[in-house]
Scaffold this motif. Structure first.
Motif, mmCIF file in Angstrom:
data_model
loop_
_atom_site.group_PDB
_atom_site.id
_atom_site.type_symbol
_atom_site.label_atom_id
_atom_site.label_comp_id
_atom_site.label_asym_id
_atom_site.label_seq_id
_atom_site.Cartn_x
_atom_site.Cartn_y
_atom_site.Cartn_z
ATOM 1 N N VAL A 195 83.552 72.645 -27.648
ATOM 2 C CA VAL A 195 83.348 72.531 -29.101
ATOM 3 C C VAL A 195 82.328 71.431 -29.395
ATOM 4 C CG1 VAL A 195 84.446 71.856 -31.280
ATOM 5 C CG2 VAL A 195 85.595 73.473 -29.758
ATOM 6 N N ILE A 196 82.482 70.281 -28.751
ATOM 7 C CA ILE A 196 81.558 69.160 -28.972
ATOM 8 C C ILE A 196 80.149 69.528 -28.509
ATOM 9 C CG2 ILE A 196 81.006 66.788 -28.305
ATOM 10 C CD1 ILE A 196 84.092 66.368 -28.019
ATOM 11 N N LEU A 197 80.047 70.168 -27.351
ATOM 12 C CA LEU A 197 78.742 70.568 -26.840
ATOM 13 C C LEU A 197 78.066 71.556 -27.782
ATOM 14 C CD1 LEU A 197 76.731 70.264 -24.509
ATOM 15 C CD2 LEU A 197 77.870 72.204 -23.404
ATOM 16 N N GLY A 198 78.822 72.525 -28.281
ATOM 17 C CA GLY A 198 78.261 73.484 -29.227
ATOM 18 C C GLY A 198 77.757 72.823 -30.496
ATOM 19 N N ALA A 199 78.528 71.865 -30.995
ATOM 20 C CA ALA A 199 78.117 71.139 -32.198
ATOM 21 C C ALA A 199 76.854 70.327 -31.935
ATOM 22 C CB ALA A 199 79.243 70.230 -32.674
ATOM 23 N N GLY A 200 76.712 69.815 -30.720
ATOM 24 C CA GLY A 200 75.527 69.041 -30.375
ATOM 25 C C GLY A 200 74.302 69.884 -30.120
ATOM 26 N N LEU A 251 82.034 75.228 -34.131
ATOM 27 C CA LEU A 251 81.365 74.335 -35.093
ATOM 28 C C LEU A 251 79.852 74.523 -35.103
ATOM 29 C CD1 LEU A 251 83.306 70.970 -34.582
ATOM 30 C CD2 LEU A 251 83.587 72.673 -36.399
ATOM 31 N N PHE A 252 79.389 75.568 -34.443
ATOM 32 C CA PHE A 252 77.949 75.785 -34.259
ATOM 33 C C PHE A 252 77.212 75.869 -35.604
ATOM 34 C CE2 PHE A 252 74.136 77.922 -32.714
ATOM 35 C CZ PHE A 252 73.945 77.323 -31.480
ATOM 36 N N SER A 253 77.611 76.785 -36.459
ATOM 37 C CA SER A 253 76.924 76.966 -37.750
ATOM 38 C C SER A 253 77.088 75.755 -38.655
ATOM 39 C CB SER A 253 77.453 78.208 -38.465
ATOM 40 O OG SER A 253 77.169 79.345 -37.705
ATOM 41 N N THR A 254 78.284 75.199 -38.675
ATOM 42 C CA THR A 254 78.537 74.029 -39.516
ATOM 43 C C THR A 254 77.661 72.863 -39.075
ATOM 44 O OG1 THR A 254 80.818 74.752 -39.822
ATOM 45 C CG2 THR A 254 80.331 72.445 -40.333
ATOM 46 N N SER A 255 77.588 72.624 -37.776
ATOM 47 C CA SER A 255 76.778 71.533 -37.251
ATOM 48 C C SER A 255 75.298 71.756 -37.531
ATOM 49 C CB SER A 255 77.009 71.395 -35.750
ATOM 50 O OG SER A 255 76.148 70.436 -35.199
ATOM 51 N N ALA A 256 74.821 72.971 -37.335
ATOM 52 C CA ALA A 256 73.404 73.268 -37.595
ATOM 53 C C ALA A 256 73.056 73.003 -39.056
ATOM 54 C CB ALA A 256 73.094 74.719 -37.229
ATOM 55 N N ALA A 312 73.773 73.035 -31.456
ATOM 56 C CA ALA A 312 73.479 73.931 -32.571
ATOM 57 C C ALA A 312 72.233 73.572 -33.368
ATOM 58 C CB ALA A 312 74.693 74.017 -33.497
ATOM 59 N N PRO A 313 72.030 72.308 -33.716
ATOM 60 C CA PRO A 313 70.887 71.988 -34.569
ATOM 61 C C PRO A 313 69.548 71.987 -33.857
ATOM 62 C CG PRO A 313 72.424 70.125 -34.422
ATOM 63 C CD PRO A 313 72.923 71.186 -33.512
ATOM 64 N N GLY A 314 69.535 72.261 -32.568
ATOM 65 C CA GLY A 314 68.310 72.157 -31.785
ATOM 66 C C GLY A 314 67.098 72.835 -32.386
ATOM 67 N N ALA A 315 67.168 74.116 -32.641
ATOM 68 C CA ALA A 315 65.992 74.856 -33.119
ATOM 69 C C ALA A 315 65.471 74.303 -34.437
ATOM 70 C CB ALA A 315 66.333 76.337 -33.256
ATOM 71 N N GLY A 316 66.356 73.979 -35.336
ATOM 72 C CA GLY A 316 65.926 73.436 -36.623
ATOM 73 C C GLY A 316 65.256 72.080 -36.494
#
Length: 195
Positions: free
Chosen positions: A134-139, A85-90, A141-145
């Protein structure tokens, strides 16, 4: 940990411009170098943790696979699930970031990381491990943005490049720490403590 989080939240909440009730426009705040650079330090720390976490899971692969009796294929699925879910979450949080104050997004991300990290150290099944990754990746992912978006609010246009470059160096810092601390922690206290 409670003291530093209180300082972080006080700094975040005092440094971010807030909308006025009457006009729903953002009040332009005066550039305050001390507060702005304090935020660079906090964002660099959060970003370092973000990158460190991506590396640590691979560094504990052997003892994790042994304890949970995972095959290399199962471990690969668990490791890769971080990015499902990395890209979707970002993208989703990037969209929300234009409508929600950065302080709330940062707080939500930090809380999510904290809530997911602890149970990951207790996990005993492949399914639970995958769900938490999966949850950690989703959380994460948006960091840099979100960090870039927040920095643009704290620094005037002509002063933004250096703070952004400092925060971006946290990826290297995370890798350096990952090369030193996790092997030592894992050796002395086990892979669960390392996560």
């Amino acid at each position: 940990s409670g003291a530093w989080s209180h300082v972080l939240m006080r700094t975040v909440f005092s440094a971010i411009p807030t909308p006025t009730r009457e006009t729903n426009t953002v009040q332009t705040s005066v550039y305050e170098p001390r507060k702005a650079w304090a935020m660079v330090c906090w964002l660099t720390a959060l970003s370092t943790i973000n990158f460190l976490d991506k590396v640590v899971f691979g560094m504990v692969a052997v003892p994790l696979m042994h304890d949970l009796q995972l095959t290399p294929s199962q471990y690969g699925v668990a490791a890769g699930s971080f990015f499902w879910l990395f890209s979707t979450s970002a993208a989703l949080v990037g969209f929300v970031g234009n409508r929600v104050q950065a302080r709330w997004l940062l707080l939500g991300m930090a809380i999510l990381w904290a809530l997911v990290q602890y149970p990951m150290s207790l996990v005993s099944s492949l399914g639970a491990l995958i769900a938490l990754r999966v949850i950690l990746g989703a959380g994460e992912a948006p960091g840099a943005g979100v960090w870039g978006h927040a920095l643009y609010k704290w620094f005037p246009h002509e002063k933004r490049n250096l703070p952004l470059a400092v925060v971006n160096q946290s990826s290297v810092l995370g890798m350096v720490i990952a090369g030193m601390a996790p092997p030592l922690i894992s050796k002395n206290w086990g892979w669960r403590t390392t996560l």
